[in-house]
Enzyme design. Structure first.
Site, short mmCIF file in Angstrom:
data_model
loop_
_atom_site.label_atom_id
_atom_site.label_comp_id
_atom_site.label_asym_id
_atom_site.label_seq_id
_atom_site.Cartn_x
_atom_site.Cartn_y
_atom_site.Cartn_z
CG ASP A 193 -7.89 -6.64 1.86
OD1 ASP A 193 -6.95 -7.42 2.08
OD2 ASP A 193 -7.73 -5.42 1.67
CB SER A 253 -9.55 -1.36 3.95
OG SER A 253 -8.28 -0.75 3.89
CB THR A 311 -0.91 -0.03 1.25
OG1 THR A 311 -1.68 -1.25 1.23
CG2 THR A 311 -1.86 1.13 1.34
N GLY A 363 0.87 -0.87 5.35
CA GLY A 363 1.27 -1.88 6.32
C GLY A 363 0.24 -2.93 6.64
N GLY A 364 -0.83 -3.08 5.82
CA GLY A 364 -1.83 -4.08 6.14
C GLY A 364 -2.49 -3.78 7.48
#
Length: 609
Positions: free
Chosen positions: A464, A488, A424, A511-512
């Site tokens: 996701d 998200s 991201t 960073g997830g």
């Protein structure tokens, strides 16, 4: 049920061994065996804060920062600069974001001192159902079996979101904002160490003929550092979007090529259709704004889970005993504060996994479907509920926190894990009029679905969603549904002064799921502990996703790790590759200045005047 497997070769090579000091620590045996995060390729390089007085742009890549700076210098708005930067990022940071993906944007209007939220998150195709990632054996698919190919591709929303934001807040012509990226795509840019390393390690991108021709030589070797990479197909696509707007991407020849790449993938076809692209709609939402000390912290509402989780963590922090600090005055982590912070993260992630999803499909506790998130009785932000949860933080670690039951929440959904990863990008911009943008965008995993169309990579954002549609017989809140937006963790954040409404801070990170802890850490260190923005960004990362206590490998002091281990924390050292890029606005009696902060773990740049 089968355990999800994320293969090491598909993420990154293992990081180097820990420092000798860590190796001597009693908690050294807790060193993480997990691989590095997908984008851990830049190394760590100390950065100095950058100051300006009129405007500033901070992005993850120098080319993008320069494009944004030039737009601001020409009188463009913060949204104008964000568009120019994002188009360049599509070219130079293809592993992280681009026009084949989606994003969230927060906008601060300096005249009205108000914040608006723009949702360009991808949606599930009309033909997608809850069993999308269930294999023939009835078990959830392994992650990379689902990712690579068309199955994981959601309807991209980034361009239409930016077009909507430009209609509201743009100053310069739409087409003008694409010129830097088009020129760079035609003339080329030099491949840097980060992109080269990611290309070299990825085992699947070479399988796509267009991507292989662009990023690898005839022997399948990644383009070397310094190679001038040109992408004429992307230049043509961007030129069409510049001339025709988002319709050029969402209908016609480009849309047909995108659908063809998805539906006719040779081993993992997907369900995206032309009607899905044509009817995609970005949304303008009410931001989630909460009071924190003398500040007003504004974050994204669902389908971002990050906003609610950050708001909860800040509430748990405010409940800490007086004098609790996360960072000491000399810029080091404090053991007591680290314990409190990690436990707050556990509580927030327990609720996140249980309740939070796209609120146009799933109601949050105490609220109706489609309602803006609010701190009402029985909600996840109900002050009484947050106080009861904060009281669970004691002297020893909970290790695993149970989800709460705000207002006697009905049991109509189930906790379910979603394998979000860290590919991201984030940018922060303040223009000459004081307007600001915090935007986080993504194609999900590094290089997305490893599927290219018309010079850009397609997202794998559908992964996701929860792979298992039910848990213990109850539907997962984040299950796949047609038209739904996957949950998200992206958390673009804008902080205001509560009394005046003036801008204080613009921040965010890739960073997830760890984005939540990255952003919350910097907020506490800047707003509560009084650190400068650059110093806060540079401090070690830590957190928990309601599992192990994760400490940034090679950067957290042994004494902190030992202190947490003595409190019962299951400590793991992992690569925590944040990409925190922010701007703080600081004023004295004479004037205000902008302080840019760049994450030393990546290759970003702050530019201002």
């Amino acid at each position: 049920m089968r355990t999800f497997v994320i293969r090491a070769w598909a993420i990154a090579a293992l990081a180097t061994a820990s420092t000798a000091a860590l190796a001597e620590s009693p908690v050294a045996r807790a060193q993480a065996s997990r691989p590095a995060q997908p984008e851990a390729a830049s190394g760590y390089r100390e950065r100095a804060g950058v100051q300006a007085h009129r405007f500033m742009a901070v992005t993850a890549n120098p080319h993008a920062s320069r494009a944004a700076f030039d737009v601001l210098a020409a009188g463009g708005s913060a949204v104008d600069a964000a568009i120019a930067a994002q188009m360049v990022l599509t070219l130079v940071e293809p592993q992280s974001s681009g026009i084949g993906g989606g994003g969230f944007l927060l906008h601060y209007d300096a005249r009205t001192r108000s914040v608006r939220a723009y949702d360009g998150r991808e949606t599930a195709p009309a033909q997608a159902g809850p069993d999308l990632f269930v294999g023939r054996d009835g078990e959830p698919m392994e992650f990379f079996d689902a990712v690579v190919g068309g199955r994981s591709v959601g309807v991209p929303g980034l361009v239409r979101m930016l077009e909507l934001a430009h209609a509201r807040h743009g100053v310069l012509p739409w087409a003008r904002l694409f010129a830097p990226a088009i020129r760079l795509a035609r003339e080329g840019f030099e491949v840097g160490p980060r992109l080269h390393g990611l290309l070299a390690r990825d085992p699947s991108l070479r399988e796509d003929p267009a991507a292989a021709a662009l990023y690898y030589d005839a022997q399948g070797r990644a383009r070397p550092v310094g190679y001038r990479l040109r992408n004429p197909a992307l230049a043509d696509t961007l030129a069409r979007i510049a001339a025709q707007g988002s319709l050029a991407l969402h209908a016609g020849a480009i849309a047909r090529d995108v659908v063809d790449a998805v539906r006719n993938h040779r081993r993992n076809p997907g369900l995206l259709g032309e009607r899905d692209l044509a009817f995609y709609r970005p949304l303008e939402r009410e931001p989630l704004c909460t009071a924190h000390r003398r500040y007003r912290v504004c974050v994204m509402p669902p389908p971002s889970s990050g906003g609610i989780a950050i708001a909860q963590m800040l509430a748990y922090w405010r409940a800490a005993p007086a004098g609790t600090r996360l960072a000491t005055p000399d810029g080091r982590l404090d053991a007591d504060g680290a314990h409190r912070f990690v436990e707050a993260a556990r509580l927030a992630f327990a609720d996140r996994d249980r309740y939070v999803a796209d609120t146009d499909f799933v109601a949050l506790p105490g609220q109706r479907i489609g309602e803006p998130v609010a701190a009402v009785r029985g909600s996840l932000l109900d002050p009484a509920y947050l106080a009861s949860r904060a009281a669970m933080i004691g002297a020893r670690s909970m290790v695993h926190a149970p989800p709460g039951v705000p207002g006697g929440a009905v049991e109509d959904g189930a906790s379910a894990w979603s394998p979000e990863l860290a590919a991201t990008t984030h940018l922060s911009i303040v223009d000459a009029h004081g307007n600001a943008v915090a935007m986080t965008s993504s194609i999900e995993n590094a290089f997305g679905a490893r599927t290219m169309a018309r010079g850009f990579l397609l997202n794998n954002q559908l992964t996701d969603f929860s792979f298992a549609p039910t848990h213990d017989g109850r539907p997962a809140a984040n299950r796949v549904q047609p038209g739904k937006r996957p949950r998200s963790a992206m958390s673009p954040t804008i902080v205001l002064d509560r009394a005046t409404g003036a801008l204080v801070l613009v921040i965010g990170s890739p960073g997830g799921p760890s984005i939540v802890s990255y952003v919350a850490r910097v907020l506490i260190e800047v707003l509560d502990d009084g650190l400068g923005l650059q110093r806060a960004i540079s401090l070690p990362n830590l957190g928990s996703r309601n599992g192990p206590t994760e400490l940034e490998r090679g950067r957290v002091e042994p004494a902190i790790a030992d202190a947490l281990a003595r409190r019962g924390h299951p400590v793991e050292f992992v690569d925590m590759t944040s990409g925190l890029h922010g701007i703080a606005r600081r004023c004295d009696a004479r004037r205000c200045r902008l302080e840019g902060g760049v994450d030393p773990r990546r290759e970003g740049l702050a530019l201002g005047r």
